[in-house]
Design an enzyme around this catalytic site. Structure first.
Site, mmCIF file in Angstrom:
data_model
loop_
_atom_site.group_PDB
_atom_site.id
_atom_site.type_symbol
_atom_site.label_atom_id
_atom_site.label_comp_id
_atom_site.label_asym_id
_atom_site.label_seq_id
_atom_site.Cartn_x
_atom_site.Cartn_y
_atom_site.Cartn_z
ATOM 1 N N ALA A 282 56.594 44.461 20.782
ATOM 2 C CA ALA A 282 55.361 44.034 21.444
ATOM 3 C C ALA A 282 55.465 44.444 22.896
ATOM 4 O O ALA A 282 56.559 44.390 23.475
ATOM 5 C CB ALA A 282 55.194 42.520 21.341
ATOM 6 N N CYS A 283 54.335 44.859 23.486
ATOM 7 C CA CYS A 283 54.415 45.260 24.894
ATOM 8 C C CYS A 283 54.706 44.049 25.771
ATOM 9 O O CYS A 283 55.135 44.199 26.913
ATOM 10 C CB CYS A 283 53.150 45.980 25.334
ATOM 11 N N THR A 284 54.523 42.840 25.235
ATOM 12 C CA THR A 284 54.805 41.618 25.989
ATOM 13 C C THR A 284 56.190 41.041 25.657
ATOM 14 O O THR A 284 56.530 39.954 26.122
ATOM 15 C CB THR A 284 53.747 40.547 25.650
#
Ligand code: ADP
Length: 477
Positions: A282-284
Protein backbone atom coordinates in the site's frame (compact mmCIF):
# COMPACT_ATOMS: atom_id res chain seq x y z
CA UNK A 1 -11.78 -20.76 -14.16
CA UNK A 2 -15.28 -19.32 -14.26
CA UNK A 3 -16.67 -17.12 -17.03
CA UNK A 4 -16.38 -14.11 -14.79
CA UNK A 5 -12.59 -14.20 -15.03
CA UNK A 6 -12.62 -12.86 -18.57
CA UNK A 7 -12.05 -9.14 -18.54
CA UNK A 8 -13.13 -7.23 -21.64
CA UNK A 9 -13.09 -3.64 -22.74
CA UNK A 10 -16.27 -1.61 -22.34
CA UNK A 11 -16.61 0.84 -25.21
CA UNK A 12 -19.81 2.74 -25.94
CA UNK A 13 -21.81 0.23 -23.89
CA UNK A 14 -20.43 -2.84 -25.63
CA UNK A 15 -18.13 -5.48 -24.19
CA UNK A 16 -15.35 -5.94 -26.74
CA UNK A 17 -11.82 -7.14 -27.25
CA UNK A 18 -10.11 -10.49 -27.64
CA UNK A 19 -8.92 -11.51 -24.19
CA UNK A 20 -5.42 -12.48 -25.28
CA UNK A 21 -3.34 -11.71 -22.19
CA UNK A 22 -3.09 -14.17 -19.32
CA UNK A 23 -2.65 -13.27 -15.68
CA UNK A 24 -1.62 -16.17 -13.44
CA UNK A 25 -2.69 -16.49 -9.82
CA UNK A 26 0.34 -15.26 -7.82
CA UNK A 27 -0.43 -17.67 -4.95
CA UNK A 28 -0.83 -20.79 -7.12
CA UNK A 29 1.99 -21.35 -9.60
CA UNK A 30 0.63 -22.45 -13.00
CA UNK A 31 -3.00 -21.52 -12.29
CA UNK A 32 -4.68 -18.98 -14.56
CA UNK A 33 -6.50 -16.14 -12.78
CA UNK A 34 -7.90 -13.98 -15.60
CA UNK A 35 -7.53 -13.16 -19.27
CA UNK A 36 -7.86 -9.65 -20.69
CA UNK A 37 -7.26 -7.74 -23.92
CA UNK A 38 -3.99 -5.99 -24.58
CA UNK A 39 -5.55 -3.04 -26.39
CA UNK A 40 -4.08 -0.76 -29.04
CA UNK A 41 -4.05 3.02 -29.19
CA UNK A 42 -6.77 2.75 -31.89
CA UNK A 43 -9.06 0.98 -29.44
CA UNK A 44 -8.42 3.71 -26.91
CA UNK A 45 -9.27 6.29 -29.56
CA UNK A 46 -12.70 4.66 -30.01
CA UNK A 47 -13.27 4.75 -26.27
CA UNK A 48 -12.41 8.45 -26.07
CA UNK A 49 -14.74 9.20 -29.00
CA UNK A 50 -17.55 7.34 -27.23
CA UNK A 51 -16.87 9.30 -24.06
CA UNK A 52 -16.96 12.61 -25.97
CA UNK A 53 -20.31 11.73 -27.57
CA UNK A 54 -21.89 10.65 -24.28
CA UNK A 55 -20.68 13.41 -21.99
CA UNK A 56 -23.13 16.25 -22.64
CA UNK A 57 -26.20 14.06 -22.34
CA UNK A 58 -24.86 12.59 -19.10
CA UNK A 59 -24.17 16.03 -17.63
CA UNK A 60 -27.70 17.12 -18.57
CA UNK A 61 -29.25 14.24 -16.65
CA UNK A 62 -30.47 15.60 -13.27
CA UNK A 63 -27.85 15.03 -10.61
CA UNK A 64 -30.13 12.94 -8.35
CA UNK A 65 -30.75 10.61 -11.32
CA UNK A 66 -26.99 10.27 -11.86
CA UNK A 67 -26.62 9.57 -8.16
CA UNK A 68 -29.33 6.91 -8.26
CA UNK A 69 -27.33 4.98 -10.87
CA UNK A 70 -24.25 5.03 -8.64
CA UNK A 71 -26.28 3.83 -5.65
CA UNK A 72 -27.83 1.03 -7.72
CA UNK A 73 -24.34 0.01 -8.87
CA UNK A 74 -23.23 -0.07 -5.23
CA UNK A 75 -26.18 -2.33 -4.44
CA UNK A 76 -25.25 -4.65 -7.33
CA UNK A 77 -21.68 -4.89 -6.06
CA UNK A 78 -23.13 -5.72 -2.65
CA UNK A 79 -25.09 -8.63 -4.15
CA UNK A 80 -21.97 -9.85 -6.02
CA UNK A 81 -19.53 -9.12 -3.21
CA UNK A 82 -18.23 -12.60 -2.47
CA UNK A 83 -17.61 -13.62 -6.09
CA UNK A 84 -15.89 -10.31 -6.85
CA UNK A 85 -13.69 -10.61 -3.75
CA UNK A 86 -12.63 -14.12 -4.80
CA UNK A 87 -11.69 -12.90 -8.29
CA UNK A 88 -9.75 -10.08 -6.65
CA UNK A 89 -7.77 -12.52 -4.50
CA UNK A 90 -7.02 -14.71 -7.52
CA UNK A 91 -5.59 -11.84 -9.53
CA UNK A 92 -3.96 -9.74 -6.79
CA UNK A 93 -3.04 -12.16 -4.01
CA UNK A 94 -4.33 -10.40 -0.89
CA UNK A 95 -6.37 -12.25 1.74
CA UNK A 96 -10.07 -12.86 1.27
CA UNK A 97 -10.77 -10.76 4.38
CA UNK A 98 -8.84 -7.86 2.85
CA UNK A 99 -10.57 -8.36 -0.50
CA UNK A 100 -14.03 -8.41 1.09
CA UNK A 101 -13.09 -5.21 2.91
CA UNK A 102 -11.95 -3.66 -0.35
CA UNK A 103 -15.11 -4.57 -2.26
CA UNK A 104 -17.03 -3.21 0.73
CA UNK A 105 -15.12 0.03 0.31
CA UNK A 106 -16.07 0.23 -3.38
CA UNK A 107 -19.73 -0.30 -2.42
CA UNK A 108 -19.60 2.48 0.19
CA UNK A 109 -17.80 4.79 -2.22
CA UNK A 110 -20.53 4.35 -4.85
CA UNK A 111 -23.24 4.92 -2.25
CA UNK A 112 -21.46 7.96 -0.78
CA UNK A 113 -20.94 9.72 -4.12
CA UNK A 114 -24.40 8.62 -5.27
CA UNK A 115 -25.91 10.35 -2.24
CA UNK A 116 -24.12 13.57 -3.26
CA UNK A 117 -26.62 13.70 -6.11
CA UNK A 118 -28.85 15.37 -3.51
CA UNK A 119 -26.19 17.59 -1.93
CA UNK A 120 -25.59 21.32 -2.50
CA UNK A 121 -23.29 22.09 -5.43
CA UNK A 122 -22.61 25.77 -4.91
CA UNK A 123 -23.24 28.79 -2.74
CA UNK A 124 -25.43 31.85 -2.90
CA UNK A 125 -23.48 35.00 -2.06
CA UNK A 126 -24.56 38.59 -1.37
CA UNK A 127 -23.91 41.19 -4.07
CA UNK A 128 -22.97 44.83 -3.59
CA UNK A 129 -25.31 45.74 -6.47
CA UNK A 130 -29.05 46.08 -5.73
CA UNK A 131 -31.42 43.38 -7.04
CA UNK A 132 -28.52 41.12 -7.88
CA UNK A 133 -27.87 37.59 -6.73
CA UNK A 134 -24.57 35.83 -7.04
CA UNK A 135 -24.23 32.07 -7.02
CA UNK A 136 -21.51 29.57 -7.83
CA UNK A 137 -21.77 26.47 -10.01
CA UNK A 138 -19.48 23.51 -10.54
CA UNK A 139 -19.10 22.42 -14.18
CA UNK A 140 -17.72 19.01 -15.24
CA UNK A 141 -14.32 18.95 -16.95
CA UNK A 142 -15.73 16.86 -19.84
CA UNK A 143 -13.92 13.60 -20.60
CA UNK A 144 -11.55 12.45 -17.88
CA UNK A 145 -8.92 9.71 -17.96
CA UNK A 146 -8.24 7.45 -14.98
CA UNK A 147 -5.15 5.23 -14.66
CA UNK A 148 -5.09 2.88 -11.70
CA UNK A 149 -2.63 0.45 -10.05
CA UNK A 150 -2.95 -3.20 -9.03
CA UNK A 151 -2.79 -2.90 -5.25
CA UNK A 152 -6.41 -1.80 -4.66
CA UNK A 153 -7.82 -3.00 -7.97
CA UNK A 154 -11.48 -2.18 -7.29
CA UNK A 155 -11.35 0.47 -4.55
CA UNK A 156 -9.12 2.91 -6.43
CA UNK A 157 -11.07 2.68 -9.72
CA UNK A 158 -14.23 3.22 -7.62
CA UNK A 159 -12.92 6.23 -5.73
CA UNK A 160 -11.87 7.92 -8.95
CA UNK A 161 -14.83 6.87 -11.13
CA UNK A 162 -17.63 7.76 -8.69
CA UNK A 163 -16.70 11.44 -8.13
CA UNK A 164 -15.97 11.83 -11.85
CA UNK A 165 -19.41 10.52 -12.79
CA UNK A 166 -21.50 12.31 -10.18
CA UNK A 167 -19.87 15.54 -11.38
CA UNK A 168 -21.13 14.94 -14.93
CA UNK A 169 -17.92 13.79 -16.60
CA UNK A 170 -17.59 10.83 -18.88
CA UNK A 171 -14.70 8.50 -18.14
CA UNK A 172 -12.07 6.37 -19.84
CA UNK A 173 -10.51 4.02 -17.28
CA UNK A 174 -7.21 2.15 -17.84
CA UNK A 175 -6.81 -0.42 -15.05
CA UNK A 176 -3.51 -2.09 -14.13
CA UNK A 177 -2.42 -4.97 -16.37
CA UNK A 178 -1.96 -7.36 -13.42
CA UNK A 179 -5.52 -6.91 -12.12
CA UNK A 180 -7.97 -6.35 -14.98
CA UNK A 181 -10.93 -8.22 -13.49
CA UNK A 182 -11.73 -6.15 -10.42
CA UNK A 183 -12.18 -2.90 -12.35
CA UNK A 184 -14.22 -4.82 -14.91
CA UNK A 185 -16.61 -5.86 -12.14
CA UNK A 186 -17.00 -2.20 -11.21
CA UNK A 187 -17.75 -1.24 -14.81
CA UNK A 188 -20.18 -4.15 -15.12
CA UNK A 189 -22.11 -3.04 -12.03
CA UNK A 190 -22.39 0.51 -13.37
CA UNK A 191 -23.47 -0.69 -16.81
CA UNK A 192 -26.05 -3.04 -15.25
CA UNK A 193 -27.29 -0.18 -13.07
CA UNK A 194 -28.29 1.75 -16.21
CA UNK A 195 -25.31 3.98 -16.89
CA UNK A 196 -25.82 5.24 -20.46
CA UNK A 197 -23.51 3.86 -23.15
CA UNK A 198 -20.20 5.70 -23.50
CA UNK A 199 -20.31 7.40 -20.09
CA UNK A 200 -17.83 4.91 -18.62
CA UNK A 201 -15.40 3.17 -20.94
CA UNK A 202 -12.77 0.74 -19.80
CA UNK A 203 -9.73 -0.11 -21.90
CA UNK A 204 -7.28 -2.78 -20.75
CA UNK A 205 -3.69 -2.87 -21.87
CA UNK A 206 -0.15 -1.75 -21.32
CA UNK A 207 0.56 1.49 -19.53
CA UNK A 208 3.07 2.71 -22.07
CA UNK A 209 0.59 2.14 -24.92
CA UNK A 210 -2.94 2.75 -23.61
CA UNK A 211 -2.00 4.86 -20.57
CA UNK A 212 0.41 7.04 -22.51
CA UNK A 213 -2.11 7.65 -25.33
CA UNK A 214 -4.79 8.52 -22.77
CA UNK A 215 -2.51 11.14 -21.22
CA UNK A 216 -1.63 12.67 -24.60
CA UNK A 217 -5.12 12.92 -26.13
CA UNK A 218 -6.32 16.52 -26.25
CA UNK A 219 -9.94 15.47 -25.84
CA UNK A 220 -9.11 14.25 -22.31
CA UNK A 221 -9.52 17.29 -20.06
CA UNK A 222 -8.06 15.78 -16.91
CA UNK A 223 -6.17 12.71 -15.78
CA UNK A 224 -6.21 11.16 -12.33
CA UNK A 225 -3.40 8.65 -11.77
CA UNK A 226 -2.34 6.41 -8.90
CA UNK A 227 0.87 4.45 -9.34
CA UNK A 228 4.63 4.69 -9.24
CA UNK A 229 6.43 7.99 -8.78
CA UNK A 230 8.50 7.57 -11.94
CA UNK A 231 5.48 7.03 -14.21
CA UNK A 232 3.47 9.73 -12.43
CA UNK A 233 6.13 12.39 -12.84
CA UNK A 234 6.31 11.58 -16.58
CA UNK A 235 2.55 11.94 -16.88
CA UNK A 236 2.68 15.24 -15.01
CA UNK A 237 4.94 16.61 -17.69
CA UNK A 238 2.68 15.41 -20.52
CA UNK A 239 -0.48 16.84 -18.96
CA UNK A 240 1.17 20.10 -17.92
CA UNK A 241 2.53 20.69 -21.40
CA UNK A 242 -0.96 20.56 -22.85
CA UNK A 243 -2.31 22.50 -19.84
CA UNK A 244 -4.75 19.78 -18.81
CA UNK A 245 -5.61 19.02 -15.22
CA UNK A 246 -3.63 16.26 -13.50
CA UNK A 247 -3.97 14.53 -10.14
CA UNK A 248 -1.24 12.15 -8.98
CA UNK A 249 -1.09 9.77 -6.02
CA UNK A 250 2.39 8.27 -5.99
CA UNK A 251 4.77 6.59 -3.60
CA UNK A 252 5.36 6.81 0.10
CA UNK A 253 8.02 6.03 2.67
CA UNK A 254 5.77 6.33 5.66
CA UNK A 255 7.38 6.56 9.07
CA UNK A 256 6.08 5.99 12.60
CA UNK A 257 7.73 7.53 15.65
CA UNK A 258 7.43 5.42 18.82
CA UNK A 259 8.17 7.37 21.98
CA UNK A 260 9.15 6.13 25.44
CA UNK A 261 5.73 6.99 26.85
CA UNK A 262 3.89 4.71 24.37
CA UNK A 263 2.58 1.25 25.28
CA UNK A 264 5.12 -1.01 23.48
CA UNK A 265 2.55 -3.72 22.67
CA UNK A 266 0.03 -1.27 21.24
CA UNK A 267 2.80 0.46 19.27
CA UNK A 268 3.97 -2.88 17.86
CA UNK A 269 0.42 -3.68 16.75
CA UNK A 270 0.15 -0.28 15.05
CA UNK A 271 3.46 -0.73 13.22
CA UNK A 272 2.75 -4.37 12.26
CA UNK A 273 -0.72 -3.58 10.93
CA UNK A 274 0.64 -0.68 8.88
CA UNK A 275 3.76 -2.50 7.73
CA UNK A 276 2.58 -6.05 7.10
CA UNK A 277 -1.15 -5.72 6.46
CA UNK A 278 -1.96 -5.89 2.73
CA UNK A 279 1.48 -7.54 2.36
CA UNK A 280 2.95 -4.06 2.73
CA UNK A 281 1.66 -3.31 -0.77
CA UNK A 282 0.00 0.00 0.00
CA UNK A 283 1.33 3.46 -0.73
CA UNK A 284 0.37 4.28 2.88
CA UNK A 285 2.17 1.23 4.37
CA UNK A 286 4.59 1.76 7.26
CA UNK A 287 8.14 1.18 6.07
CA UNK A 288 10.20 3.08 8.65
CA UNK A 289 9.89 3.11 12.41
CA UNK A 290 11.92 5.26 14.79
CA UNK A 291 11.98 4.54 18.52
CA UNK A 292 13.48 6.38 21.47
CA UNK A 293 16.03 4.50 23.66
CA UNK A 294 13.80 3.78 26.65
CA UNK A 295 11.28 1.69 24.67
CA UNK A 296 13.78 -0.06 22.38
CA UNK A 297 13.83 -3.56 23.79
CA UNK A 298 10.18 -3.87 24.76
CA UNK A 299 9.05 -2.46 21.41
CA UNK A 300 11.35 -4.57 19.20
CA UNK A 301 10.44 -7.74 21.15
CA UNK A 302 6.74 -6.97 20.70
CA UNK A 303 7.21 -6.12 17.01
CA UNK A 304 9.00 -9.41 16.35
CA UNK A 305 6.15 -11.24 18.07
CA UNK A 306 3.50 -9.36 16.10
CA UNK A 307 5.32 -10.15 12.84
CA UNK A 308 4.82 -13.82 13.65
CA UNK A 309 1.05 -13.29 13.28
CA UNK A 310 1.41 -12.44 9.59
CA UNK A 311 2.44 -15.74 8.03
CA UNK A 312 2.00 -15.41 4.24
CA UNK A 313 -0.11 -17.79 2.20
CA UNK A 314 -2.87 -18.25 -0.36
CA UNK A 315 -5.43 -15.55 0.34
CA UNK A 316 -8.34 -17.85 -0.47
CA UNK A 317 -7.49 -20.16 2.43
CA UNK A 318 -9.49 -18.74 5.28
CA UNK A 319 -6.75 -18.89 7.95
CA UNK A 320 -4.20 -16.97 5.82
CA UNK A 321 -3.12 -13.83 7.68
CA UNK A 322 -1.10 -12.18 4.91
CA UNK A 323 -1.40 -12.51 1.15
CA UNK A 324 1.38 -13.25 -1.31
CA UNK A 325 3.49 -10.75 -3.21
CA UNK A 326 1.78 -9.66 -6.42
CA UNK A 327 4.44 -10.70 -8.96
CA UNK A 328 7.89 -12.21 -9.50
CA UNK A 329 9.20 -8.73 -10.23
CA UNK A 330 7.89 -7.28 -7.00
CA UNK A 331 9.23 -10.30 -5.10
CA UNK A 332 12.67 -9.79 -6.63
CA UNK A 333 12.54 -6.09 -5.69
CA UNK A 334 11.68 -6.91 -2.08
CA UNK A 335 14.46 -9.47 -1.92
CA UNK A 336 17.01 -7.14 -3.49
CA UNK A 337 16.12 -4.34 -1.07
CA UNK A 338 16.47 -6.60 1.98
CA UNK A 339 19.61 -8.37 0.81
CA UNK A 340 21.17 -5.04 -0.19
CA UNK A 341 20.59 -3.61 3.29
CA UNK A 342 22.00 -6.75 4.94
CA UNK A 343 25.02 -6.53 2.65
CA UNK A 344 25.59 -3.01 3.97
CA UNK A 345 25.50 -4.21 7.58
CA UNK A 346 21.82 -4.34 8.58
CA UNK A 347 20.46 -7.13 10.78
CA UNK A 348 17.32 -9.04 9.85
CA UNK A 349 15.43 -9.19 13.15
CA UNK A 350 12.68 -11.32 11.58
CA UNK A 351 11.75 -12.42 8.06
CA UNK A 352 12.42 -15.03 5.41
CA UNK A 353 11.48 -15.54 1.75
CA UNK A 354 9.96 -18.44 -0.12
CA UNK A 355 9.84 -17.93 -3.87
CA UNK A 356 7.49 -20.83 -4.44
CA UNK A 357 4.15 -19.08 -4.38
CA UNK A 358 5.70 -15.67 -3.70
CA UNK A 359 5.51 -15.93 0.07
CA UNK A 360 7.51 -13.11 1.63
CA UNK A 361 7.40 -13.08 5.43
CA UNK A 362 7.21 -9.84 7.41
CA UNK A 363 10.71 -8.48 7.67
CA UNK A 364 12.17 -6.08 10.22
CA UNK A 365 15.63 -4.62 9.61
CA UNK A 366 17.66 -3.16 12.47
CA UNK A 367 21.24 -1.79 12.73
CA UNK A 368 20.55 0.14 9.56
CA UNK A 369 21.92 3.56 8.62
CA UNK A 370 19.60 6.55 8.20
CA UNK A 371 20.76 7.04 4.61
CA UNK A 372 20.44 3.37 3.59
CA UNK A 373 18.35 2.82 0.44
CA UNK A 374 15.98 0.59 2.45
CA UNK A 375 15.23 3.60 4.69
CA UNK A 376 14.93 6.13 1.87
CA UNK A 377 13.37 4.38 -1.14
CA UNK A 378 9.94 2.79 -1.41
CA UNK A 379 10.08 -1.04 -1.42
CA UNK A 380 6.34 -1.85 -1.60
CA UNK A 381 6.59 -5.02 0.45
CA UNK A 382 6.25 -6.15 4.10
CA UNK A 383 9.59 -4.68 5.11
CA UNK A 384 10.06 -2.25 8.01
CA UNK A 385 13.36 -0.56 8.81
CA UNK A 386 13.65 0.11 12.57
CA UNK A 387 16.01 2.84 13.78
CA UNK A 388 16.81 4.42 17.13
CA UNK A 389 16.59 8.18 17.61
CA UNK A 390 17.74 10.19 20.64
CA UNK A 391 14.45 11.96 21.35
CA UNK A 392 11.21 13.35 19.89
CA UNK A 393 12.90 16.18 17.97
CA UNK A 394 15.40 13.82 16.34
CA UNK A 395 12.57 11.43 15.45
CA UNK A 396 10.47 14.18 13.90
CA UNK A 397 13.46 15.37 11.87
CA UNK A 398 14.08 11.79 10.66
CA UNK A 399 10.43 11.34 9.65
CA UNK A 400 10.58 14.59 7.67
CA UNK A 401 13.92 13.75 6.04
CA UNK A 402 12.31 12.04 3.04
CA UNK A 403 11.44 12.84 -0.55
CA UNK A 404 7.95 11.48 0.24
CA UNK A 405 5.17 12.85 2.44
CA UNK A 406 2.07 10.70 2.24
CA UNK A 407 1.32 9.50 5.79
CA UNK A 408 3.20 9.79 9.08
CA UNK A 409 2.43 8.27 12.46
CA UNK A 410 3.29 8.69 16.11
CA UNK A 411 2.73 6.41 19.09
CA UNK A 412 2.60 8.37 22.33
CA UNK A 413 0.42 8.97 25.37
CA UNK A 414 1.10 12.70 25.26
CA UNK A 415 -1.58 14.88 23.75
CA UNK A 416 0.84 17.81 23.63
CA UNK A 417 3.48 15.83 21.70
CA UNK A 418 1.00 14.31 19.27
CA UNK A 419 -0.52 17.72 18.62
CA UNK A 420 2.92 19.15 17.90
CA UNK A 421 3.62 16.20 15.59
CA UNK A 422 0.36 16.72 13.70
CA UNK A 423 1.40 20.32 13.08
CA UNK A 424 5.03 19.74 12.09
CA UNK A 425 5.13 16.36 10.33
CA UNK A 426 5.39 16.83 6.57
CA UNK A 427 2.70 14.44 5.35
CA UNK A 428 -0.82 14.74 4.00
CA UNK A 429 -2.25 12.26 6.52
CA UNK A 430 -1.22 12.04 10.18
CA UNK A 431 -2.05 9.04 12.34
CA UNK A 432 -1.78 9.21 16.13
CA UNK A 433 -1.71 5.73 17.71
CA UNK A 434 -3.21 4.31 14.51
CA UNK A 435 -1.60 2.47 11.54
CA UNK A 436 -0.35 4.65 8.68
CA UNK A 437 -2.45 2.60 6.25
CA UNK A 438 -6.24 2.51 6.37
CA UNK A 439 -8.30 5.49 5.30
CA UNK A 440 -11.88 6.60 5.76
CA UNK A 441 -13.73 7.23 2.50
CA UNK A 442 -15.40 10.49 3.50
CA UNK A 443 -12.27 12.51 4.30
CA UNK A 444 -9.59 14.09 2.10
CA UNK A 445 -6.60 11.95 1.13
CA UNK A 446 -3.32 12.94 -0.48
CA UNK A 447 0.26 13.81 0.28
CA UNK A 448 3.04 16.34 -0.21
CA UNK A 449 6.50 16.30 -1.83
CA UNK A 450 6.96 13.42 -4.30
CA UNK A 451 3.90 11.56 -2.97
CA UNK A 452 1.19 13.63 -4.66
CA UNK A 453 0.49 16.59 -6.85
CA UNK A 454 -0.52 18.38 -3.62
CA UNK A 455 -3.21 20.35 -5.40
CA UNK A 456 -6.45 18.38 -5.55
CA UNK A 457 -7.16 15.82 -2.81
CA UNK A 458 -8.95 12.53 -3.42
CA UNK A 459 -11.91 11.06 -1.51
CA UNK A 460 -14.73 12.65 0.42
CA UNK A 461 -16.51 15.69 -0.97
CA UNK A 462 -13.09 17.19 -1.70
CA UNK A 463 -12.74 14.68 -4.55
CA UNK A 464 -15.27 16.69 -6.56
CA UNK A 465 -12.88 19.65 -6.82
CA UNK A 466 -10.56 17.86 -9.24
CA UNK A 467 -13.39 16.74 -11.51
CA UNK A 468 -15.11 20.16 -11.78
CA UNK A 469 -14.33 23.78 -12.43
CA UNK A 470 -15.95 26.72 -10.73
CA UNK A 471 -18.18 29.36 -12.26
CA UNK A 472 -19.64 32.48 -10.63
CA UNK A 473 -23.01 33.73 -11.88
CA UNK A 474 -24.43 37.26 -11.33
CA UNK A 475 -28.19 37.46 -11.86
CA UNK A 476 -30.10 40.73 -12.01
CA UNK A 477 -33.77 41.44 -12.53
P1 ADP B 1 3.00 -0.15 -10.25
O1 ADP B 1 4.37 -0.26 -9.69
O2 ADP B 1 1.93 0.07 -9.25
O3 ADP B 1 2.66 -1.18 -11.28
P2 ADP B 1 2.96 1.76 -12.42
O4 ADP B 1 3.13 3.23 -12.29
O5 ADP B 1 3.90 1.02 -13.30
O6 ADP B 1 3.02 1.26 -10.93
O7 ADP B 1 1.49 1.39 -12.87
C1 ADP B 1 0.34 2.10 -12.47
C2 ADP B 1 -0.57 2.28 -13.65
O8 ADP B 1 0.09 3.12 -14.59
C3 ADP B 1 -0.90 0.99 -14.40
O9 ADP B 1 -2.24 1.03 -14.85
C4 ADP B 1 0.07 1.02 -15.56
O10 ADP B 1 -0.39 0.29 -16.66
C5 ADP B 1 0.11 2.49 -15.86
N1 ADP B 1 1.32 2.93 -16.58
C6 ADP B 1 2.55 2.36 -16.55
N2 ADP B 1 3.40 3.01 -17.36
C7 ADP B 1 2.71 4.03 -17.91
C8 ADP B 1 3.02 5.07 -18.84
N3 ADP B 1 4.23 5.22 -19.34
N4 ADP B 1 2.04 5.95 -19.18
C9 ADP B 1 0.80 5.85 -18.64
N5 ADP B 1 0.44 4.88 -17.78
C10 ADP B 1 1.37 3.98 -17.41
Amino acid sequence: MTNSAIAQNLINGEWLGAADTQRMNPARPGKLAVVSPSSSAETLDQAISAAVDAQVGWAEMPMPARGAILITAGNLLFERKRAIAEDLVREEGKTIAEALGEVGRAIDVLRFFGSLGWAPTGEVLPSGTPDTTIYTRREPLGVVGLITPWNFPIAIPAWKTAPALISGNSVVLKPAELTPMSATHLARALADAGLPAGVLNIVHGKGRIVGDALARDNRVAGLSFTGSTAVGLGLHQILSERRARVQLELGGKNGVLVLDDADPRKAAKVVAAGGFGLTGQACTATSRVYYTPGIRQAFLDALAEEAGNFAPGDGLEHDTKMGVVVSDNQFAQNQAAVNGAIGRGATRLVGRHDENGLRFSPTVLTDIAHDDAAVREEIFGPVVAALEVADYEAGLAAINDSRYGLTAGICTDSLATSTDFARRAQAGVIKVNRPTSGLDLNVPFGGVKDSSTNTFREQGRTALDFFTWGKTVYTGI
